[in-house]
Design an enzyme around this catalytic site. Structure first.
Site, mmCIF file in Angstrom:
data_model
loop_
_atom_site.group_PDB
_atom_site.id
_atom_site.type_symbol
_atom_site.label_atom_id
_atom_site.label_comp_id
_atom_site.label_asym_id
_atom_site.label_seq_id
_atom_site.Cartn_x
_atom_site.Cartn_y
_atom_site.Cartn_z
ATOM 1 N N ASP A 7 -2.458 27.907 1.536
ATOM 2 C CA ASP A 7 -1.291 27.800 1.214
ATOM 3 C C ASP A 7 -1.066 26.664 0.269
ATOM 4 O O ASP A 7 -1.250 25.503 0.621
ATOM 5 C CB ASP A 7 -0.310 27.343 2.654
ATOM 6 C CG ASP A 7 1.030 26.933 2.516
ATOM 7 O OD1 ASP A 7 1.543 27.097 1.492
ATOM 8 O OD2 ASP A 7 1.599 26.289 3.403
ATOM 9 N N ILE A 8 -0.854 26.999 -0.764
ATOM 10 C CA ILE A 8 -0.663 26.012 -2.143
ATOM 11 C C ILE A 8 0.678 25.406 -2.286
ATOM 12 O O ILE A 8 1.577 26.045 -2.637
ATOM 13 C CB ILE A 8 -1.382 26.742 -3.203
ATOM 14 C CG1 ILE A 8 -2.689 27.362 -3.121
ATOM 15 C CG2 ILE A 8 -1.177 25.677 -4.435
ATOM 16 C CD1 ILE A 8 -3.272 27.975 -4.249
ATOM 17 N N GLY A 9 0.701 24.340 -1.931
ATOM 18 C CA GLY A 9 2.207 23.817 -2.027
ATOM 19 C C GLY A 9 2.091 22.773 -3.169
ATOM 20 O O GLY A 9 1.220 22.443 -3.859
ATOM 21 N N HIS A 12 0.365 19.332 -1.604
ATOM 22 C CA HIS A 12 -0.866 19.692 -1.048
ATOM 23 C C HIS A 12 -1.121 21.102 -0.842
ATOM 24 O O HIS A 12 -0.415 21.905 -0.817
ATOM 25 C CB HIS A 12 -0.684 19.049 0.327
ATOM 26 C CG HIS A 12 -0.559 17.531 0.532
ATOM 27 N ND1 HIS A 12 0.574 17.007 0.529
ATOM 28 C CD2 HIS A 12 -1.556 16.373 0.135
ATOM 29 C CE1 HIS A 12 0.650 15.641 0.530
ATOM 30 N NE2 HIS A 12 -0.647 15.090 0.250
ATOM 31 N N GLY A 106 10.463 31.522 -2.273
ATOM 32 C CA GLY A 106 8.817 31.123 -2.497
ATOM 33 C C GLY A 106 8.146 31.816 -1.390
ATOM 34 O O GLY A 106 8.643 32.229 -0.344
ATOM 35 N N SER A 107 6.958 32.529 -1.815
ATOM 36 C CA SER A 107 6.110 33.198 -0.918
ATOM 37 C C SER A 107 5.671 32.665 0.336
ATOM 38 O O SER A 107 5.746 33.260 1.400
ATOM 39 C CB SER A 107 4.654 33.711 -1.513
ATOM 40 O OG SER A 107 3.950 32.508 -1.869
ATOM 41 N N ASP A 108 5.622 31.253 0.389
ATOM 42 C CA ASP A 108 5.407 30.627 1.643
ATOM 43 C C ASP A 108 6.652 30.850 2.749
ATOM 44 O O ASP A 108 6.278 30.868 3.816
ATOM 45 C CB ASP A 108 5.022 29.066 1.370
ATOM 46 C CG ASP A 108 6.195 28.559 0.750
ATOM 47 O OD1 ASP A 108 6.787 29.127 0.056
ATOM 48 O OD2 ASP A 108 6.381 27.139 0.892
ATOM 49 N N ARG A 109 7.844 30.983 2.131
ATOM 50 C CA ARG A 109 8.925 30.923 2.956
ATOM 51 C C ARG A 109 8.897 32.335 3.579
ATOM 52 O O ARG A 109 9.323 32.567 4.866
ATOM 53 C CB ARG A 109 10.172 30.874 2.197
ATOM 54 C CG ARG A 109 10.118 29.047 1.620
ATOM 55 C CD ARG A 109 11.543 29.112 0.779
ATOM 56 N NE ARG A 109 12.855 29.012 1.742
ATOM 57 C CZ ARG A 109 13.764 28.698 1.281
ATOM 58 N NH1 ARG A 109 14.200 28.961 -0.033
ATOM 59 N NH2 ARG A 109 15.014 28.697 2.231
ATOM 60 N N THR A 184 13.295 -4.935 6.023
ATOM 61 C CA THR A 184 13.512 -3.918 4.825
ATOM 62 C C THR A 184 12.298 -2.672 5.478
ATOM 63 O O THR A 184 12.974 -1.620 5.329
ATOM 64 C CB THR A 184 13.205 -4.555 3.605
ATOM 65 O OG1 THR A 184 14.236 -5.355 3.268
ATOM 66 C CG2 THR A 184 13.239 -3.296 2.780
#
Length: 258
Positions: A7-9, A12, A106-109, A184
């Protein structure tokens, strides 16, 4: 024998050896657009080690065109003897895509929608916590992908604050002592963790209302490597599936074998 799923995002690349829906080994590496096909091959063989002999096929989905091009070359040159599937328009997924332009999704979706429909049934909402984007993908009661929403990811939001805020900086992404930050660093952590949790709950609530479904009937599934930071602060999730995308890649691979 295992399938190598990738899974290429944007930030990462998640790699896993999967067989029958079970992930036997996994790795997460930086997605570098300038990494060549040969460099990817060296990296993969180094990670796989002796497990390389067990790989019987490869399935890939990608949201970064330049990296996908390098992967195509690598698969041809270094793994040409293995059956492979690159998820893209024209590849059979079994998921009807009911959006204005299916090629934009997107193909991952799509892969996430397939795995969610197969593993949990619809209606379902998949919330994928990536570093660059948090995506919401919706499957109706008939297992069709009907759209979703995209918000900035936790890491990219924190990075933007650190760059644009004169007195702000990058901090460790962990749960602070409480929602009211005493310094902070804690204020930034509170905004990231609790802010994203509230955002997710709000978007999920609106999606369920748009579906016109009973809230109890909608499966809400978390996935993505940053999910553990937020899921515990949300009341909307019904399932956690860290390997949802890899499971979906295995399903597509099997569907496209002759």
């Amino acid at each position: 024998m295992s399938l190598l799923a990738a899974d290429i995002g944007n930030a990462h690349t998640v790699l896993g050896l999967i067989d029958g829906g079970e992930v036997g080994a996994d790795w997460r590496v930086a997605t570098q657009e300038h990494r060549t096909a040969d460099e990817w091959a060296v990296l993969l063989r180094g990670l796989l080690g002796k497990r390389a002999a067990d790989v019987t096929g490869i399935a890939v989905c990608a949201t970064v065109p330049a990296v996908l091009q390098a992967w195509r070359e690598m698969l041809e040159r270094h793994f040409g003897d293995l059956p492979r599937v690159v998820v893209e328009p024209g590849v059979r997924t079994g998921v009807p895509i009911l959006v204005d332009n299916p090629r934009e999704v997107g193909s991952d979706r799509i892969i996430n929608a397939l795995a969610a429909a197969n593993d949990f049934g619809g209606p379902a909402i998949v919330v994928d916590f990536g570093g660059t984007a948090t995506t919401f993908d919706v499957v109706d009661s008939e297992g069709r992908y009907i759209g979703g929403a995209i918000t900035p990811g936790i890491e990219i939001s924190l990075e933007a604050l650190g760059r644009r805020g004169a007195q702000l900086r990058m901090v460790e992404l962990v749960r602070p002592r409480g929602v009211i930050g005493k310094n902070t660093v804690e204020a930034l952590q509170s905004g990231m963790i609790f802010g994203v949790a509230s955002q997710v709950e709000g978007v999920v609530e609106r999606i369920i209302a748009a579906l016109g479904a009973e809230p109890a009937a909608v499966k809400v599934i978390s996935t993505g490597y940053l999910a553990p930071l937020v899921v515990g602060e949300c009341r909307c999730f019904t399932h956690d599936s860290p390997w949802l995308t890899l499971r979906g890649l295995e399903m597509v691979f099997l569907r496209n074998q002759k």
